[in-house]
Design an enzyme around this catalytic site. Structure first.
Site, PDB file in Angstrom:
ATOM      1  N   HIS A 184      -3.656   0.479  -2.743  1.00 15.41           N
ATOM      2  CA  HIS A 184      -4.513   1.144  -1.764  1.00 15.41           C
ATOM      3  C   HIS A 184      -5.957   1.104  -2.260  1.00 15.41           C
ATOM      4  O   HIS A 184      -6.288   1.731  -3.267  1.00 15.41           O
ATOM      5  CB  HIS A 184      -4.055   2.592  -1.553  1.00 15.41           C
ATOM      6  CG  HIS A 184      -4.839   3.320  -0.512  1.00 15.41           C
ATOM      7  ND1 HIS A 184      -4.678   3.075   0.837  1.00 15.41           N
ATOM      8  CD2 HIS A 184      -5.810   4.266  -0.607  1.00 15.41           C
ATOM      9  CE1 HIS A 184      -5.500   3.849   1.527  1.00 15.41           C
ATOM     10  NE2 HIS A 184      -6.204   4.577   0.668  1.00 15.41           N
TER      11      HIS A 184
ATOM     12  N   ASP B 165       0.842  -1.197   0.000  1.00 13.43           N
ATOM     13  CA  ASP B 165       0.000   0.000   0.000  1.00 13.43           C
ATOM     14  C   ASP B 165       0.879   1.250   0.000  1.00 13.43           C
ATOM     15  O   ASP B 165       1.567   1.539   0.984  1.00 13.43           O
ATOM     16  CB  ASP B 165      -0.895  -0.010   1.231  1.00 13.43           C
ATOM     17  CG  ASP B 165      -1.958   1.077   1.211  1.00 13.43           C
ATOM     18  OD1 ASP B 165      -1.736   2.111   0.561  1.00 13.43           O
ATOM     19  OD2 ASP B 165      -3.010   0.886   1.841  1.00 13.43           O
TER      20      ASP B 165
END
Length: 363
Positions: free
Chosen positions: A322, A291
């Site tokens: 993400h 992420d």
């Protein structure tokens, strides 16, 4: 597949492991470019949901005369607002802290609608076209407005179970609400997609400019519409001149004209996990190790929480970016199927426990 579930051993955890282990989505083929989290995120942000959802908006007035908006996703599977005799589970969708309702969140709502859920999007004050009627916005981890919305949904659908899903930085609001409310949250189960666990650390570390500057511009454009009303309590010149998300947050909530406070005190009141030990609702946190927004796992994931609390479950995948988690096929994200499977597993577990203990179902 390559996903890992980190949690404290319990009967609920064993049931969740069995349910997710049977889910084909965790064993299926994911996107062929797993090492490009930036591209995965952009794909999810830019790709519109299919089909285009229909939304019915409802404005909810708060005790201080402020307004939040509830957007009911409607279609051929449910009536407006889920009114009528059908009482499927109500699924509360919480966008990120910038108020951006992404295509991925809408796609999740549509998928849930197909399966008999009643999805509704919670929009904060001044976000996503919701009128700002007070010179005040909602701080990062202040669940007061969300609590009012949950109370209204409970009155609107008294016999339906209430579930909640948050996306990205919007998870700070959901986690704070669950911690403050404890066993009185009225929510049966919750899920967080790519959550931001440590708000202060996230603001202080900053994001790569590729993400921070567009987000900063989006926030300034939205706030500039309310420059007149916000000028009573906020230095608008300083706010619109902010060069980072931290400066913007400080201008909005710390350097106010009426109640100025320090950065440290602000986060004592708004850190998402400040009351995590009091949470009494199962929470699945779906995170990716790559992420680019949350940051490195070793610094940004509170692994000790998942090892010690029987209510928090971390489903960690090596790739997915993400709030992306793409898979082959148009408009599909495998995290949507995983979250809906999780909710089915929680409902099944609760029904089994009620039968085993002979408990009457709540009326």
């Amino acid at each position: 597949g390559r996903c890992r579930l980190l949690c404290k051993p319990s009967a609920l955890a064993q049931h969740l492991v069995r349910s997710l282990g049977r889910s084909a989505v965790l064993w299926g083929e994911h996107w062929p470019w797993p090492h490009w989290p930036q591209l995965q995120m952009l794909r999810q942000l830019l790709q519109p949901p299919e089909p285009e959802p229909m939304v019915a908006r409802e404005l909810l007035q708060l005790p201080d005369a402020g307004l939040v908006a509830l957007d009911w996703l409607v279609g051929p599977w449910a009536a407006v607002g889920g009114s009528g005799g059908i009482s499927g589970p109500v699924l509360l969708l919480i966008p990120n802290a910038a108020g951006k309702v992404t295509g991925g969140l809408l796609q999740l709502g549509l998928r849930a609608l197909e399966q008999g859920f009643i999805p509704v999007i919670f929009n904060r004050r001044g976000h996503n076209g919701c009128p700002l009627t007070t010179p005040r916005l909602q701080p990062f981890g202040d669940p007061g407005d969300l609590r009012e919305a949950v109370t209204y949904l409970r009155c609107r659908h008294p016999t339906a179970s209430l579930l909640a899903v948050s996306e990205g930085s919007g998870s700070g609001l959901l986690l704070a609400y669950l911690g403050e409310s404890g066993s009185s949250s009225c929510i049966s189960a919750a899920a967080c997609l790519s959550p931001i666990f440590r708000g202060r650390d996230w603001f202080e570390a900053g994001m790569p400019w590729l993400y921070e500057w567009p987000l900063l511009l989006h926030l300034k454009q939205g706030l500039s519409r309310y420059a007149g009303s916000l000028a009573e309590s906020v230095d608008m010149d300083g706010l619109l001149g902010s060069r980072s998300l931290r400066e913007l947050e400080e201008s909005l909530f710390c350097r106010t004209r009426s109640r100025p406070t320090s950065w440290e005190v602000y986060w004592e009141r708004n850190e998402p996990l400040r009351d995590a030990d009091e949470a009494a609702v199962p929470v699945l946190c779906l995170c990716s190790a790559d992420d680019p927004v949350r940051g490195p796992p070793g610094r940004s994931l509170p692994t000790e929480l998942f090892r010690s609390s029987p209510y928090f479950f971390l489903l960690l995948t090596p790739s997915g970016g993400h709030c992306a988690f793409p898979r082959r096929g148009p408009g599909r994200c495998w995290d949507h199927e995983a979250v809906l499977e999780y909710f089915r597993a929680m409902a099944e577990f609760l029904r089994t426990e009620e039968r085993r203990k002979g408990l009457p179902r709540p009326r």
